[in-house]
Write an enzyme that holds these catalytic residues in place. Structure first.
Site, mmCIF file in Angstrom:
data_model
loop_
_atom_site.group_PDB
_atom_site.id
_atom_site.type_symbol
_atom_site.label_atom_id
_atom_site.label_comp_id
_atom_site.label_asym_id
_atom_site.label_seq_id
_atom_site.Cartn_x
_atom_site.Cartn_y
_atom_site.Cartn_z
ATOM 1 N N GLU A 70 0.825 -1.224 0.000
ATOM 2 C CA GLU A 70 0.000 0.000 0.000
ATOM 3 C C GLU A 70 0.854 1.266 0.000
ATOM 4 O OE1 GLU A 70 -3.720 0.566 1.717
ATOM 5 O OE2 GLU A 70 -4.127 -1.559 2.038
ATOM 6 N N ALA B 177 7.659 2.798 2.124
ATOM 7 C CA ALA B 177 8.058 3.850 3.058
ATOM 8 C C ALA B 177 8.642 5.046 2.310
ATOM 9 C CB ALA B 177 9.071 3.289 4.053
#
EC number: 1.3.8.7
Length: 421
Positions: free
Chosen positions: A401, A404
Site C-alpha cells: 500500500e 516507506a
C-alpha cells in the site's frame, strides 16, 4: 444490520444498544467545550474494541503459529470474524453493512493485528478491494458487489500492482479495449492479496494507449467477477512473513467485462485507485501498531521473567531504556493513525496524515519487532518464541500500500505545497 451480524454480536456479549449508525461512529478525538478534543472512546467504540481484542487473544493467537508454518488460508478465522461483524466494516448500511468510519475500523484492525498480521491482512484486503466501489460505485454496483459480502463470508481483491509496476502505478500495462458494450482486458497483475480467494476484483487498467495522456485520464477501473473466462490465477506465493495471507499473480487473457462494471467512467480509474489509499492507509498503519504493541508486550513480559547477572532483565538500565523507547514509539504511532483516520472521517482530505501514519507506523513496527528479538536474545531467533514471527511479519508494512519511500515523497510534496500556498 444483516441478520448474521446481529447473531455474531450476541456471541461475546449483549450489545443491544448498538445501533451501528454512521453518526454514532465518531472518532475519539471528539470536540469538547473548553478542551478542543478528548481521547475518550465512545461506548460503541469500546464495545468493538473489546470484541476484537477478545477474538484476537482467544481465537487468533493460539492458532497463528500453525497457520504461519502451514501457510494455509485462515478461512475458519475469517468466517468467525465475519460472524462477529469484524470484517467488511466499511460497507454502507444501505448494502447491509455497518457503515463504520475509518477510525472505528482502525480500532478493530489494531486488535486483530495484535493476534496475527497475516490473518488481519487477509481481512483488511477486503476493505482495500471494496474501497473503490464504496467511494466511486453507483447504487446498483454497491448493492450487487458489496451487498453479497454481507450475506456470507466472501473475499475480494485490489488488482493494481504488476510485475514491472509497483510504486509506479502510472506504469501499469494491463489494457482495456472497448468493443461494443464490453471491454476486453489483457495483462498481468502481481502480489495480489486474496488473489486466489476473491469473489470479485477491482482491476485498474490503461484504457488510453497514448503515452502523452496524463494518468488522471488514461486509466479505467473495473469490477471483475473472479470466475470470468480468461482469468488465470497463479500459485500461492511463499512470503517471508504474513504467510497465511493469500498472495498470487493473476493473468487476464481476453477477459470480457460489461460496460456496467466501469467505475464512474473511462479515465477515472487512477483517481479512484489513489483515493482508496487515503481511507485504507490509516488502517494499514493501525495494523502495524497492533504488531508493535504485541512486540512491546512480549518483550516486557519476557524481561520481567528472565534473569541475567543475578537480576531481572528489566532491572538492567539498558533494557529498561530500550523498553521505554519502544513504549514511546508505539504510543506516537497510534496517535498518527488516529489523526489520519479522524481527518478522513471529518470529511477532510487526509493524504498528508495518511502517509505520515503509514510511513511512521510501518517503521516503528519493524523497529519494535527487532528490539523485541534483541531482548529475547537467542530465544528470540527461535521459532518456538513469538517474536521472530513478528519480525518477519513486520517488513511488509514498509512495502505494501505504498512503500516507506513513496510515503516520504507524498509527505514532502504535501508539506512543500502548503508553504507555496
Amino acid at each position: 444490520m444483516a441478520a448474521a451480524l446481529r447473531r455474531g454480536y450476541k456471541v461475546l456479549r449483549s450489545v443491544s444498544h448498538f445501533e451501528c449508525r454512521a453518526q454514532h461512529t465518531k472518532p475519539s478525538l471528539k470536540q469538547e467545550p473548553g478542551l478542543g478534543f478528548s481521547f475518550e472512546l465512545t461506548e460503541q467504540q469500546k464495545e468493538f474494541q473489546t470484541i476484537a481484542r477478545k477474538f484476537a487473544r482467544e481465537e487468533i493467537i493460539p492458532v497463528a503459529p500453525d497457520y504461519d508454518k502451514s501457510g494455509e488460508y485462515p478461512f475458519p478465522l475469517i468466517k468467525r470474524a465475519w460472524e462477529l461483524g469484524l470484517i467488511n466494516t466499511h460497507i454502507p448500511e444501505s448494502c447491509g453493512g455497518l457503515g463504520l468510519g475509518t477510525f472505528d475500523a482502525c480500532l478493530i484492525t489494531e486488535e486483530l493485528a495484535y493476534g496475527c498480521t497475516g490473518v488481519q491482512t487477509a481481512i483488511e484486503a477486503n476493505s482495500l478491494g471494496q474501497m473503490p466501489v464504496i467511494i466511486a460505485g453507483n447504487d446498483q454496483q454497491k448493492k450487487k458487489y458489496l451487498g453479497r459480502m454481507t450475506e456470507q463470508p466472501m473475499m475480494c481483491a485490489y488488482c493494481v500492482t504488476e510485475p514491472s509496476a509497483g510504486s509506479d502505478v502510472a506504469g501499469i500495462k494491463t489494457k482495456a479495449e472497448k468493443k461494443g458494450d464490453e471491454y476486453v482486458i489483457n495483462g498481468q497483475k502481481m502480489w495480489i492479496t486474496n488473489g486466489g480467494k476473491a469473489n470479485w476484483y477491482f482491476v485498474l487498467t490503461r484504457s488510453n494507449p497514448d503515452p502523452k495522456v496524463p494518468a488522471s485520464k488514461a486509466f479505467t477501473g473495473f469490477i471483475v467477477e473472479a470466475d470470468t473466462p480468461g482469468i488465470h490465477i497463479g500459485k500461492k506465493e511463499l512470503n517471508m512473513g504474513q504467510r497465511c495471507s493469500d498472495t498470487r499473480g493473476i493473468t487476464f487473457e481476453d477477459v470480457r467485462v460489461p460496460k456496467e462494471n466501469v467505475l464512474i467512467g473511462e479515465g477515472a480509474g487512477f483517481k479512484i485507485a489513489m483515493g482508496a489509499f487515503d481511507r485504507t492507509r490509516p488502517t494499514v498503519a493501525a495494523g502495524a501498531v497492533g504488531l508493535a504493541q504485541r512486540a512491546l508486550d512480549e518483550a516486557t513480559k519476557y524481561a520481567l521473567d528472565r534473569k541475567t547477572f543475578g537480576k531481572l532483565l528489566v532491572e538492567h538500565q539498558g533494557v529498561s531504556f530500550l523498553l521505554a523507547e519502544m513504549a514511546m514509539k508505539v504510543e506516537l504511532a497510534r496517535l498518527s493513525y488516529q489523526r489520519a483516520a479522524w481527518e478522513v472521517d471529518s470529511g477532510r482530505r487526509n493524504t498528508y496524515f495518511a502517509s505520515i501514519a503509514k510511513a511512521f507506523a510501518g517503521d516503528i513496527a519493524n523497529q519494535l519487532a527487532t528490539d523485541a528479538v534483541q531482548i529475547f536474545g537467542g530465544y528470540g531467533f527461535n521459532t518456538e518464541y513469538p517474536v521472530e514471527k513478528l519480525m518477519r511479519d513486520a517488513k511488509i508494512y514498509q512495502i505494501y500500500e505504498g512503500t516507506a519511500q513513496i510515503q516520504r515523497l507524498i509527505i514532502a510534496r504535501e508539506h512543500i505545497e502548503k508553504y507555496k500556498n
